[in-house]
Write a protein that holds these residues in place. Structure first.
Motif, PDB file in Angstrom:
ATOM      1  N   LEU A 412      43.761  34.224  50.806  1.00  0.00           N
ATOM      2  CA  LEU A 412      43.974  34.390  49.368  1.00  0.00           C
ATOM      3  C   LEU A 412      42.783  35.074  48.712  1.00  0.00           C
ATOM      4  N   LEU A 413      41.587  34.689  49.132  1.00  0.00           N
ATOM      5  CA  LEU A 413      40.379  35.295  48.569  1.00  0.00           C
ATOM      6  C   LEU A 413      40.295  36.784  48.912  1.00  0.00           C
ATOM      7  N   ALA A 414      40.620  37.121  50.167  1.00  0.00           N
ATOM      8  CA  ALA A 414      40.593  38.539  50.569  1.00  0.00           C
ATOM      9  C   ALA A 414      41.639  39.344  49.800  1.00  0.00           C
ATOM     10  N   THR A 415      42.837  38.752  49.631  1.00  0.00           N
ATOM     11  CA  THR A 415      43.886  39.436  48.856  1.00  0.00           C
ATOM     12  C   THR A 415      43.454  39.639  47.412  1.00  0.00           C
ATOM     13  N   TYR A 416      42.825  38.619  46.854  1.00  0.00           N
ATOM     14  CA  TYR A 416      42.348  38.692  45.468  1.00  0.00           C
ATOM     15  C   TYR A 416      41.301  39.794  45.301  1.00  0.00           C
ATOM     16  N   GLU A 417      40.330  39.853  46.224  1.00  0.00           N
ATOM     17  CA  GLU A 417      39.286  40.891  46.141  1.00  0.00           C
ATOM     18  C   GLU A 417      39.873  42.281  46.348  1.00  0.00           C
ATOM     19  N   ALA A 418      40.818  42.412  47.290  1.00  0.00           N
ATOM     20  CA  ALA A 418      41.448  43.725  47.506  1.00  0.00           C
ATOM     21  C   ALA A 418      42.221  44.168  46.267  1.00  0.00           C
ATOM     22  N   LYS A 419      42.879  43.205  45.609  1.00  0.00           N
ATOM     23  CA  LYS A 419      43.612  43.541  44.387  1.00  0.00           C
ATOM     24  C   LYS A 419      42.657  43.992  43.290  1.00  0.00           C
ATOM     25  N   LEU A 420      41.505  43.324  43.186  1.00  0.00           N
ATOM     26  CA  LEU A 420      40.508  43.731  42.189  1.00  0.00           C
ATOM     27  C   LEU A 420      40.013  45.142  42.455  1.00  0.00           C
ATOM     28  N   VAL A 421      39.701  45.431  43.717  1.00  0.00           N
ATOM     29  CA  VAL A 421      39.220  46.776  44.071  1.00  0.00           C
ATOM     30  C   VAL A 421      40.295  47.814  43.789  1.00  0.00           C
ATOM     31  N   LYS A 422      41.550  47.479  44.068  1.00  0.00           N
ATOM     32  CA  LYS A 422      42.653  48.418  43.819  1.00  0.00           C
ATOM     33  C   LYS A 422      42.812  48.702  42.341  1.00  0.00           C
ATOM     34  N   LEU A 423      42.582  47.683  41.493  1.00  0.00           N
ATOM     35  CA  LEU A 423      42.694  47.874  40.046  1.00  0.00           C
ATOM     36  C   LEU A 423      41.439  48.462  39.432  1.00  0.00           C
ATOM     37  N   GLY A 424      40.404  48.700  40.229  1.00  0.00           N
ATOM     38  CA  GLY A 424      39.184  49.323  39.719  1.00  0.00           C
ATOM     39  C   GLY A 424      38.240  48.360  39.033  1.00  0.00           C
ATOM     40  N   VAL A 425      38.368  47.054  39.309  1.00  0.00           N
ATOM     41  CA  VAL A 425      37.481  46.054  38.705  1.00  0.00           C
ATOM     42  C   VAL A 425      36.527  45.556  39.782  1.00  0.00           C
ATOM     43  N   PRO A 426      35.215  45.830  39.654  1.00  0.00           N
ATOM     44  CA  PRO A 426      34.274  45.324  40.657  1.00  0.00           C
ATOM     45  C   PRO A 426      34.219  43.806  40.624  1.00  0.00           C
ATOM     46  N   PRO A 427      34.108  43.162  41.789  1.00  0.00           N
ATOM     47  CA  PRO A 427      34.024  41.687  41.808  1.00  0.00           C
ATOM     48  C   PRO A 427      32.795  41.163  41.081  1.00  0.00           C
ATOM     49  N   GLU A 428      31.731  42.007  40.928  1.00  0.00           N
ATOM     50  CA  GLU A 428      30.518  41.531  40.258  1.00  0.00           C
ATOM     51  C   GLU A 428      30.730  41.311  38.768  1.00  0.00           C
ATOM     52  N   GLU A 429      31.779  41.928  38.180  1.00  0.00           N
ATOM     53  CA  GLU A 429      32.008  41.819  36.745  1.00  0.00           C
ATOM     54  C   GLU A 429      32.885  40.624  36.369  1.00  0.00           C
ATOM     55  N   LEU A 430      33.239  39.771  37.319  1.00  0.00           N
ATOM     56  CA  LEU A 430      34.121  38.641  37.009  1.00  0.00           C
ATOM     57  C   LEU A 430      33.381  37.499  36.328  1.00  0.00           C
ATOM     58  N   GLY A 431      32.061  37.423  36.520  1.00  0.00           N
ATOM     59  CA  GLY A 431      31.302  36.328  35.928  1.00  0.00           C
ATOM     60  C   GLY A 431      31.147  35.136  36.842  1.00  0.00           C
ATOM     61  N   PHE A 432      31.715  35.166  38.037  1.00  0.00           N
ATOM     62  CA  PHE A 432      31.556  34.080  38.999  1.00  0.00           C
ATOM     63  C   PHE A 432      31.723  34.639  40.397  1.00  0.00           C
ATOM     64  N   LYS A 433      31.289  33.863  41.367  1.00  0.00           N
ATOM     65  CA  LYS A 433      31.426  34.232  42.770  1.00  0.00           C
ATOM     66  C   LYS A 433      32.409  33.285  43.443  1.00  0.00           C
ATOM     67  N   PRO A 434      33.456  33.811  44.078  1.00  0.00           N
ATOM     68  CA  PRO A 434      34.360  32.930  44.825  1.00  0.00           C
ATOM     69  C   PRO A 434      33.613  32.273  45.980  1.00  0.00           C
ATOM     70  N   LEU A 435      33.890  30.977  46.163  1.00  0.00           N
ATOM     71  CA  LEU A 435      33.205  30.215  47.212  1.00  0.00           C
ATOM     72  C   LEU A 435      33.920  30.433  48.533  1.00  0.00           C
ATOM     73  N   LYS A 436      33.165  30.883  49.522  1.00  0.00           N
ATOM     74  CA  LYS A 436      33.721  31.118  50.848  1.00  0.00           C
ATOM     75  C   LYS A 436      33.309  29.994  51.784  1.00  0.00           C
ATOM     76  N   ALA A 437      33.980  29.953  52.939  1.00  0.00           N
ATOM     77  CA  ALA A 437      33.674  28.927  53.932  1.00  0.00           C
ATOM     78  C   ALA A 437      32.262  29.122  54.451  1.00  0.00           C
ATOM     79  N   VAL A 438      31.501  28.028  54.557  1.00  0.00           N
ATOM     80  CA  VAL A 438      30.108  28.065  55.001  1.00  0.00           C
ATOM     81  C   VAL A 438      30.017  27.339  56.327  1.00  0.00           C
ATOM     82  N   ALA A 439      29.369  27.968  57.290  1.00  0.00           N
ATOM     83  CA  ALA A 439      29.210  27.359  58.610  1.00  0.00           C
ATOM     84  C   ALA A 439      27.985  26.466  58.605  1.00  0.00           C
ATOM     85  N   VAL A 440      28.175  25.196  58.983  1.00  0.00           N
ATOM     86  CA  VAL A 440      27.080  24.232  59.088  1.00  0.00           C
ATOM     87  C   VAL A 440      26.792  24.014  60.565  1.00  0.00           C
ATOM     88  N   ALA A 441      25.524  23.859  60.894  1.00  0.00           N
ATOM     89  CA  ALA A 441      25.137  23.711  62.300  1.00  0.00           C
ATOM     90  C   ALA A 441      25.835  22.511  62.918  1.00  0.00           C
TER      91      ALA A 441
END
Length: 460
Positions: A412-441
């Motif tokens: 869903l996150l990848a689809t959302y970012e691809a849709k933003l890029v397609k519409l010409g809206v950089p992800p940096e202008e959203l005002g927040f960063k989507p949280l991705k999965a973090v690998a813990v040791a």
């Protein structure tokens, strides 16, 4: 005999030894601790077993692949050696055949060379004899041609001498004829010249007499015209003299009048000087005002030019503002669309997380109920082992479900970012960063708990 009850009570409990530890004398708490310890060791052993099984399978796979490659390489090597031997045998047979062919060709060549040598000797001898005969014939022809050429040259010289004599005779005759014609032409020309001279002399004399007559007539006309002009000029100057006398008398009168006018003008000038002195101060003030007005006029022109430039710049800025306004509206529409899609994705993710939480809570409740049921009775090691196995299965199911949800979240996150890029809206202008999965040791990648895990801290 002792009673049965006493006899039965005197028997010892069967000792159950697990990992060298007697569990028959443990109480419930120690048994639970020992069970957890055994479970941890079992999990660790299972992980190690799985790891070693994977390594063994990898090694076995690599060994099988390597053995297969080795067999293929050996088979290919055998095939190549066999092909090399066959090619070598074929080359040897072909070499023998070629040697035989070369021997035959050498023999045939030697025989052909001998035959050609004999034929060439015979042909050379015949050609030599033929060439000798031809040379003798050519020498005879050459001598005959020289004799013939000498005779022709003598005949040509005789013919040339005769032609020169004939040409000299004809030339003398032609010269005499042309000289006679030239004398006749000269006589005619002299006669014509004399006649022309006489005609031109008569004509010249006639023209001179006509010119003299015209000249005399023009002189008489000019003399008469000059006399008339002189009389007119004399009369004109007489009239001028009379007019000047009258003019002098009138000018004297005018001088007297001008003197009077001069006196009056001097008086007026004195009055004007006095008046100018009185008007000098207002004039100076007017001059100062005039300079100030000129300065203001120059400032006005400069301000007017600046105003025109600013007006032009304002029109350009208004056009740019309209363009930017249109772009802003387009981007606003795109942003609203993206926000709507984000809200939909967020709601879908929230529903999925809630569903997972409900499933997890339901499974937890079921497990707690089962645990309470198990707490009400004593469990033997086999039941504990089965219970641990069931728990492991449930844990694996939960891990699989978590991995599936994590994969869905990442998709869903990848689809959302691809849709933003397609519409010409950089992800940096959203005002927040989507949280991705973090690998813990030592653990699988994790994400935030619940819907709030979708959004991290806002950007400043």
């Amino acid at each position: 005999m002792a009673p049965k009850g006493g006899k039965g009570g005197g028997k010892k409990a069967v000792a159950i030894i697990i990992d060298g530890v007697d569990t028959s004398e443990m109480n419930r708490e120690k048994l639970e601790q020992f069970t957890l310890k055994v479970k941890e060791e079992l999990d660790k052993e299972r992980e190690e077993r799985n790891y070693f099984q994977l390594e063994r399978d990898k090694i076995r796979t690599f060994w099988e692949i390597t053995r297969q490659q080795l067999e293929e390489a050996k088979a290919e090597l055998r095939n190549r050696e066999r092909a090399t031997e066959e090619a070598q045998e074929e080359n040897e047979a072909l070499l023998e055949t070629e040697k035989q062919k070369i021997k035959h060709l050498k023999y045939e060549q030697q025989a052909a060379c001998a035959a050609l040598r004999a034929e060439n000797l015979v042909a050379l001898k015949a050609a030599k004899e033929e060439h000798t005969e031809q040379e003798l014939e050519l020498l005879n022809d050459k001598r005959a041609l020289r004799q013939e050429m000498r005779e022709k040259m003598l005949a040509a010289q005789d013919e040339l001498r005769r032609a020169k004599l004939i040409h000299a005779e004809e030339l003398s005759k032609t010269r005499s004829v042309f000289e006679e014609k030239a004398r006749q032409i000269e006589d005619k020309a002299d006669k014509k010249l004399q006649e022309t001279k006489v005609e031109l002399t008569v004509k010249h004399r006639t023209e001179i007499s006509e010119v003299e007559e015209r000249k005399n007539k023009q002189l008489s006309e000019l003399i008469a015209h000059h006399e008339r002009a002189f009389s007119d000029l004399k009369n004109y100057y007489n009239d001028i003299t009379l007019n000047n006398l009258g003019l002098i008398s009138s000018l004297k009168q005018q001088m007297e009048e001008m003197q009077k006018v001069k006196e009056r003008a001097e008086k007026v000038a004195r009055d004007a000087v006095a008046e100018s002195k009185s008007l000098r101060e207002p004039l100076e003030a007017a001059i100062v005002d005039n300079k100030e007005l000129k300065r203001q006029m120059s400032n006005y022109d400069r301000d007017k030019a600046s105003l025109a430039a600013k007006t032009k710049q304002l029109s350009l800025l208004e056009q740019q503002f309209e363009v930017l306004k249109w772009e802003y509206e387009v981007l606003q529409v795109r942003f609203d669309r993206v926000l709507k899609e984000r809200d939909e994705l967020k709601s879908r993710f929230s529903r999925a997380v809630l569903e997972v939480q409900q499933r997890a809570s339901l499974k937890t409740a079921l497990l707690e109920a089962k645990l309470k049921n198990f707490e009400g009775r004593d469990l033997n090691p086999r039941e504990i082992h089965e219970l641990l196995k069931m728990k492991d299965t449930q844990v694996e199911d939960l891990r699989y479900e978590a991995a599936r949800l994590r994969k869905a979240h990442d998709d869903l996150l990848a689809t959302y970012e691809a849709k933003l890029v397609k519409l010409g809206v950089p992800p940096e202008e959203l005002g927040f960063k989507p949280l991705k999965a973090v690998a813990v040791a030592g653990m699988s990648p994790v994400i935030g708990q619940g819907p709030a895990g979708l959004v991290a801290k806002e950007q400043i």
